[in-house]
Scaffold this motif. Structure first.
Motif, mmCIF file in Angstrom:
data_model
loop_
_atom_site.group_PDB
_atom_site.id
_atom_site.type_symbol
_atom_site.label_atom_id
_atom_site.label_comp_id
_atom_site.label_asym_id
_atom_site.label_seq_id
_atom_site.Cartn_x
_atom_site.Cartn_y
_atom_site.Cartn_z
ATOM 1 N N SER A 27 0.822 -1.212 0.000
ATOM 2 C CA SER A 27 0.000 0.000 0.000
ATOM 3 C C SER A 27 0.855 1.262 0.000
ATOM 4 C CB SER A 27 -0.932 -0.006 1.214
ATOM 5 O OG SER A 27 -1.808 -1.114 1.145
ATOM 6 N N LEU A 28 1.922 1.240 0.815
ATOM 7 C CA LEU A 28 2.800 2.407 0.871
ATOM 8 C C LEU A 28 3.512 2.646 -0.458
ATOM 9 C CD1 LEU A 28 4.271 2.056 4.474
ATOM 10 C CD2 LEU A 28 2.605 3.723 3.637
ATOM 11 N N ALA A 29 3.884 1.498 -1.067
ATOM 12 C CA ALA A 29 4.523 1.651 -2.381
ATOM 13 C C ALA A 29 3.564 2.317 -3.361
ATOM 14 C CB ALA A 29 4.976 0.295 -2.911
ATOM 15 N N THR A 30 2.314 1.881 -3.306
ATOM 16 C CA THR A 30 1.310 2.478 -4.189
ATOM 17 C C THR A 30 1.092 3.949 -3.856
ATOM 18 O OG1 THR A 30 0.218 0.325 -4.379
ATOM 19 C CG2 THR A 30 -1.058 2.278 -5.020
ATOM 20 N N LEU A 31 1.050 4.237 -2.537
ATOM 21 C CA LEU A 31 0.893 5.636 -2.130
ATOM 22 C C LEU A 31 2.063 6.500 -2.603
ATOM 23 C CD1 LEU A 31 -0.475 5.237 1.508
ATOM 24 C CD2 LEU A 31 -1.687 6.195 -0.472
ATOM 25 N N ASN A 32 3.275 5.946 -2.434
ATOM 26 C CA ASN A 32 4.461 6.686 -2.892
ATOM 27 C C ASN A 32 4.398 6.943 -4.394
ATOM 28 O OD1 ASN A 32 5.663 6.944 -0.394
ATOM 29 N ND2 ASN A 32 6.726 4.979 -0.533
ATOM 30 N N ASP A 33 3.980 5.856 -5.101
ATOM 31 C CA ASP A 33 3.864 6.027 -6.558
ATOM 32 C C ASP A 33 2.835 7.096 -6.885
ATOM 33 O OD1 ASP A 33 4.341 2.493 -7.436
ATOM 34 O OD2 ASP A 33 5.766 4.121 -7.034
ATOM 35 N N VAL A 195 1.468 3.343 14.951
ATOM 36 C CA VAL A 195 2.726 4.096 15.067
ATOM 37 C C VAL A 195 3.499 4.035 13.761
ATOM 38 C CG1 VAL A 195 4.944 4.176 16.238
ATOM 39 C CG2 VAL A 195 2.862 3.821 17.570
ATOM 40 N N ALA A 196 3.564 2.786 13.235
ATOM 41 C CA ALA A 196 4.308 2.630 11.984
ATOM 42 C C ALA A 196 3.674 3.445 10.856
ATOM 43 C CB ALA A 196 4.373 1.154 11.612
ATOM 44 N N LEU A 197 2.355 3.332 10.752
ATOM 45 C CA LEU A 197 1.663 4.052 9.683
ATOM 46 C C LEU A 197 1.796 5.559 9.848
ATOM 47 C CD1 LEU A 197 -0.157 3.938 7.211
ATOM 48 C CD2 LEU A 197 -2.130 3.863 8.746
ATOM 49 N N THR A 198 1.680 5.988 11.139
ATOM 50 C CA THR A 198 1.825 7.425 11.392
ATOM 51 C C THR A 198 3.199 7.916 10.974
ATOM 52 O OG1 THR A 198 0.273 7.293 13.238
ATOM 53 C CG2 THR A 198 1.738 9.215 13.154
ATOM 54 N N THR A 199 4.215 7.111 11.331
ATOM 55 C CA THR A 199 5.576 7.494 10.956
ATOM 56 C C THR A 199 5.723 7.607 9.441
ATOM 57 O OG1 THR A 199 6.414 6.386 12.926
ATOM 58 C CG2 THR A 199 7.987 6.851 11.152
ATOM 59 N N ILE A 200 5.220 6.597 8.768
ATOM 60 C CA ILE A 200 5.334 6.591 7.305
ATOM 61 C C ILE A 200 4.538 7.746 6.699
ATOM 62 C CG2 ILE A 200 4.777 5.274 5.234
ATOM 63 C CD1 ILE A 200 5.289 2.732 6.904
ATOM 64 N N THR A 201 3.325 7.967 7.250
ATOM 65 C CA THR A 201 2.478 9.034 6.720
ATOM 66 C C THR A 201 3.126 10.395 6.896
ATOM 67 O OG1 THR A 201 0.502 7.726 7.206
ATOM 68 C CG2 THR A 201 0.193 10.090 6.851
ATOM 69 N N ARG A 203 6.289 10.958 7.080
ATOM 70 C CA ARG A 203 7.393 11.045 6.117
ATOM 71 C C ARG A 203 6.869 11.402 4.715
ATOM 72 N NH1 ARG A 203 9.446 6.474 7.068
ATOM 73 N NH2 ARG A 203 8.647 5.278 5.294
ATOM 74 N N ASP A 204 5.764 10.760 4.308
ATOM 75 C CA ASP A 204 5.198 11.055 2.990
ATOM 76 C C ASP A 204 4.643 12.480 2.921
ATOM 77 O OD1 ASP A 204 5.877 8.583 2.111
ATOM 78 O OD2 ASP A 204 3.871 7.689 2.368
ATOM 79 N N ALA A 205 4.055 12.896 4.041
ATOM 80 C CA ALA A 205 3.511 14.256 4.061
ATOM 81 C C ALA A 205 4.610 15.286 3.904
ATOM 82 C CB ALA A 205 2.742 14.490 5.361
ATOM 83 N N GLU A 206 5.747 15.008 4.549
ATOM 84 C CA GLU A 206 6.884 15.915 4.407
ATOM 85 C C GLU A 206 7.359 15.947 2.955
ATOM 86 O OE1 GLU A 206 8.290 18.018 6.342
ATOM 87 O OE2 GLU A 206 6.974 17.608 8.051
#
Length: 725
Positions: A27-33, A195-201, A203-206
Motif C-alpha cells: 500500500s505504501l509503495a502504491t501511495l508513494n507512486d 505508530v508505523a503508519l503514522t511514521t510513514i504518513t 514522512r510522505d507528508a513531508e
C-alpha cells in the motif's frame, strides 16, 4: 498450554504483523507512486505551459520592430528560441516512460521546429524591411494555425497525463482499502501498526510538502503573473508578478474571493467581466479569457492584460481549483494601435502620392500641348516672321515652365536629403520683396487682384540666399493669387519685431479648413483644388517654402479662420548674420575645383548623346554660335571621334550605349591629346553622388538637363583650357 496459547497468539500476531506488513508495504509503495505521479503530472503540465509560452514568445517582436527598428525588441523571441529545444528535451525525459505520449511529443517537436523556422523567417524579413512579405504571412494565418495545432497537441498530452493520474489515483485508493482491511484484521497490533503508519504518513507528508514548496517556488519565479484558487474561487496563492500587478500580497490575498483580488473589466464597456474560475469550471478546460480586458489594481490603477485560465484536477477527477496566468499588455496594445495608425498614415501618403503623380502628369502635359502645336506651326510652309516669333516665344515660355517644375522637384529632393546648399550674401529686404513681386506679378495681374504692400521705411539688411528667399516670397504671393477669386485683395507686409523680420502674405481667398492647417506644408499636400476659383499645383510649393525658411534658421506658419475666409502665411527670419557656407557653383550644375583656364573661343566641339534629336539640336545651336561641331551617338563612337577630330570641348551624356560617359571621359583623359580637353557632363542625373563620379572620371563640369544654351555657351567661352590649334 498457557505458553502454547501465548506462542500461538504471538505466532498469530506475528503472522498478522507479517500480513499487515505485506499489505502496508504494498500500500505504501502504491501511495508513494501516487504521490510521485502527482508531482510528475504537475511537472509535465508546468513543462507544457512553459513550452506553450515559449512557442507564443517566438512570434513576438516583429510588429514592434517595424515601428521602432530596434533589434533589441527581438530579445524575448530569441530567448524563447534558445530555450525551446531544452524545454522539449526536459519534457521528453518526463514522459519517456509513457508510450502514449511519444507520438504526441514527436508532433510537438515538429510543430516547434516549424514555429522556429517561421518566426526566424519573419524576423529576417523585418530586419530586411520586407513589410509586404510580413503582411502576406500574417494574412495567410499559418502562424495562427501552427499555434492552434500546438495548443491541441498540448491539450492531448495533458489529457494523457490526466488518464495516467486517474489510473494511479485508483491504485492509491485500493492501497488505502488494503490498509484499512489490514488494520481491522490485525486489531491486536493496532498500536504498533498505527505508530508505523503514522511514521510513514508523516514522512510522505513531508515529501509532499517539499514537492508543494518546490512547485510554489517555481510559480514565484515565473515571468507571468500567476494566481491559484480553489474550486470555489478563493485565492490560494499569488506569485510576485501578480502581487505587483494586483497590489495584493500573497498573505493578504490568501482566502479572499478571486473577484476582489483579480478585478477585471471589459475595456470597451467598462462592465465587470465574468469570473475566470466560473469559465474554467464550466468549460472544464484551458481557456483564454475575454479580449480587451482591463485589470483594476488595489490602488485603482488600470492596465490592459492578456490572460488565460486552466483547471487544477483533483485525484477524484474533479476540478479542485483554477490557475490563472496573465501579464501586462499595455505595450502590446500600444504597439497594435501604433501599427494601425502607421497603416492609415501609409495609406494617406500613398493616396497623396497618387494625387501628386496625376497632378504632375497634368502639369507636364499642359506645356507639351502648346509646344506640340507650335512645332506643327513651324512646319507650315510660308510661315510669316510674326508666326515664327510667336511660335518661338510659346516654345521658350513653356519650356521654362517645365524646367521650373523640374527645378522645384530637385529642390525639394535636396531639402529632404539635407543636400541643399545656401549661397548667403548680404542683401536689402526691399530689393528681395520687389524681385518676388516682379516674379508673381503675371499671376496676380491675370486674376485682376489688388496687391497691397508695406515694408519698413529704413533699409533692412539680411544675410540670406537672395534667390531662395525671393522664391519663398514669390511662392507665397503666387499661392495667394491662385487660391483667391478674381478681383481679390492680397497683402504683403514686412516689419521688424525684436531681432526678427516678419513677412506676412494675407489674402481674402478660399481659406484653409482647420484640419488642413497642420498639413499644408507637407509634401504633396494641396488645398482643395476642386474649388471653382482655385488653380491646382503639384503640392510642393509650400513644402519648398518651409524648407527654404528653416534652412535660414527661421519658421513659417499658416493661419485661417476657415473656408472662404482667407488665409495668412507668416515667415519669421532672424536678423543676425548667418554663417557663410561654401557657395555651390551657379547654374543647374557644378564644377570641380581647378585653376581657371585661359578664355578662348573654341573651333572644335564634340557633342555625344544617344538621344539623336537632343544631340542634333545642340549641334545646330552651337554651330550658330560659331563652333565647328561633330556629333556621336554612342560611347565607342565618341572616343573614336575625339581621337579623330581632337576637339577643344567635349559635351558628353552619361547614359550611352556601348560605353558610359564616365568611361568615355576616362579613355580621353588617358590619351596625351585628351588631357587638355574641356570635358562637360550634360545629363539628367543630378545627385551629389553623380557629380562626384563625374569629377572622379575626369570631367571638368557637371551640368543637369535641361540647360540654358546661352549659359552653356558662356561657360564654354570662359573656360577653354587652351586656344584652338
Amino acid at each position: 498450554m498457557k505458553y502454547g496459547r501465548v506462542w500461538a497468539i504471538l505466532a498469530l500476531s506475528i503472522v498478522l504483523v507479517m500480513v499487515m506488513g505485506l499489505f502496508l508495504s504494498r500500500s505504501l509503495a502504491t501511495l508513494n507512486d501516487g504521490s510521485a505521479w502527482v508531482a510528475h503530472t504537475e511537472r509535465v503540465r508546468f513543462q507544457l505551459a512553459k513550452i506553450l509560452q515559449s512557442m507564443s514568445d517566438l512570434g513576438n517582436g516583429v510588429a514592434g520592430y517595424q515601428r521602432t527598428h530596434d533589434p533589441r525588441i527581438f530579445e524575448p523571441a530569441e530567448e524563447a528560441a534558445r530555450v525551446i529545444d531544452s524545454e522539449l528535451e526536459d519534457l521528453g525525459v518526463l514522459v519517456s516512460q509513457d508510450a502514449g505520449q511519444q507520438p504526441l511529443l514527436k508532433e510537438l517537436n515538429e510543430l516547434a521546429q516549424k514555429r522556429q523556422r517561421e518566426t526566424q523567417e519573419q524576423r529576417e524579413r523585418a530586419l530586411r524591411g520586407d513589410n509586404a512579405a510580413i503582411e502576406a504571412e500574417i494574412a495567410s494565418g499559418e502562424a495562427r494555425r501552427n499555434m492552434e495545432a500546438t495548443r491541441a497537441v498540448i491539450g492531448k498530452m495533458q489529457s494523457e497525463e490526466k488518464r495516467l493520474l486517474d489510473y494511479h489515483s485508483e491504485a492509491t485508493r485500493g492501497a488505502y482499502n488494503a490498509v484499512a482491511i489490514a488494520i481491522w484484521g490485525a486489531a491486536g497490533t493496532a498500536i504498533f501498526l498505527l505508530v508505523a503508519l503514522t511514521t510513514i504518513t508523516i514522512r510522505d507528508a513531508e515529501r509532499l510538502r517539499a514537492v508543494q514548496e518546490e512547485l510554489a517556488t517555481t510559480l514565484r519565479s515565473v515571468g507571468d503573473a500567476v494566481i491559484a484558487t480553489d474550486s470555489q474561487g478563493r485565492v490560494r496563492f499569488i506569485n510576485l508578478v501578480a502581487e505587483q500587478l494586483t497590489g495584493w500580497s500573497n498573505s493578504e490575498a490568501r482566502g479572499l474571493p478571486l473577484e476582489r483580488v483579480f478585478a477585471i473589466f471589459n475595456e470597451q464597456t467598462g462592465e465587470l467581466a465574468e469570473s475566470p474560475v466560473s469559465r474554467v469550471v464550466r468549460d472544464r478546460k484551458v481557456v483564454g479569457l475575454a479580449h480587451h480586458t482591463i485589470l483594476r489594481a488595489r490602488d485603482g490603477t488600470e492596465r490592459p492584460i492578456e490572460d488565460s485560465g486552466a483547471p487544477i484536477w483533483g485525484r477524484d477527477g474533479e476540478i479542485s481549483g483554477v490557475v490563472l496566468a496573465f501579464r501586462d499588455a499595455t505595450d502590446d496594445r500600444a504597439a497594435r494601435r501604433e501599427l494601425i495608425e502607421s497603416r492609415d498614415a501609409l495609406r494617406e501618403a500613398d493616396r497623396r502620392k497618387d494625387v501628386f503623380l496625376a497632378t504632375l502628369s497634368h502639369e507636364l502635359r499642359n506645356p507639351l500641348a502648346p509646344i506640340r502645336s507650335a512645332t506643327r506651326v513651324l512646319e507650315t510652309p510660308g510661315l510669316t516672321q510674326d508666326d515664327l516669333e510667336r511660335s518661338r516665344s510659346i516654345i521658350s515660355r513653356q519650356v521654362r515652365h517645365m524646367a521650373s517644375l523640374l527645378d522645384d522637384l530637385l529642390d525639394i529632393s535636396r531639402i529632404t536629403r539635407g543636400m541643399l546648399t545656401l549661397r548667403i550674401s548680404r542683401v536689402e529686404l526691399r530689393g528681395l520683396m520687389e524681385a518676388a513681386i516682379e516674379t508673381a506679378q503675371p499671376v496676380i495681374a491675370a486674376k485682376r487682384h489688388t496687391l497691397s504692400i508695406e515694408w519698413p521705411q529704413a533699409p533692412v539688411q539680411l544675410d540670406v540666399d537672395p534667390v531662395r528667399l525671393t522664391q519663398v516670397i514669390a511662392n507665397l504671393l503666387t499661392n495667394a493669387a491662385k487660391y483667391t477669386p478674381p478681383g481679390g485683395l492680397i497683402e504683403l507686409h514686412a516689419l521688424l519685431e525684436d531681432a526678427h523680420v516678419i513677412i506676412r502674405v494675407r489674402d481674402n481667398g478660399i481659406g484653409i479648413a482647420p484640419a488642413m492647417l497642420l498639413k499644408v506644408f507637407e509634401m504633396f499636400s494641396q488645398i482643395d483644388a476642386g474649388h471653382e476659383h482655385a488653380d491646382g499645383g503639384i503640392g510642393i510649393g509650400l513644402a519648398l517654402v518651409k524648407g527654404f525658411v528653416e534652412l535660414h534658421g527661421g519658421s513659417v506658419a499658416a493661419r485661417s479662420e476657415g473656408l472662404n475666409r482667407g488665409s495668412e502665411f507668416i515667415v519669421r527670419l532672424p536678423l543676425q548674420s548667418a554663417p557663410q557656407p561654401s557657395p555651390e557653383p551657379g547654374g543647374s550644375g557644378s564644377s570641380r575645383d581647378a585653376p581657371a583656364p585661359t578664355p578662348a573661343h573654341a573651333r572644335r566641339v564634340l557633342v555625344a548623346d544617344d538621344n539623336r534629336d537632343g544631340a542634333d539640336i545642340m549641334a545646330l545651336l552651337l554651330q550658330q554660335y560659331g563652333y565647328d561641331v561633330s556629333v556621336a551617338h554612342s560611347g565607342p563612337d565618341a572616343v573614336a571621334a575625339a581621337a579623330r577630330n581632337k576637339p577643344e570641348i567635349v559635351i558628353l551624356d552619361i547614359g550611352m550605349p556601348g560605353m558610359s560617359g564616365y568611361e568615355v571621359a576616362q579613355r580621353i583623359r588617358a590619351e596625351p591629346w585628351g588631357r587638355q580637353m574641356l570635358l562637360i557632363a550634360l545629363t539628367g542625373w543630378g545627385q551629389e553622388e553623380d557629380k562626384r563620379k563625374a569629377f572622379d572620371a575626369g570631367f571638368d563640369h557637371h551640368l543637369i538637363k535641361p540647360i540654358d544654351p546661352d549659359a552653356l555657351e558662356a561657360l564654354m567661352a570662359s573656360a577653354i583650357r587652351t586656344p584652338p590649334a
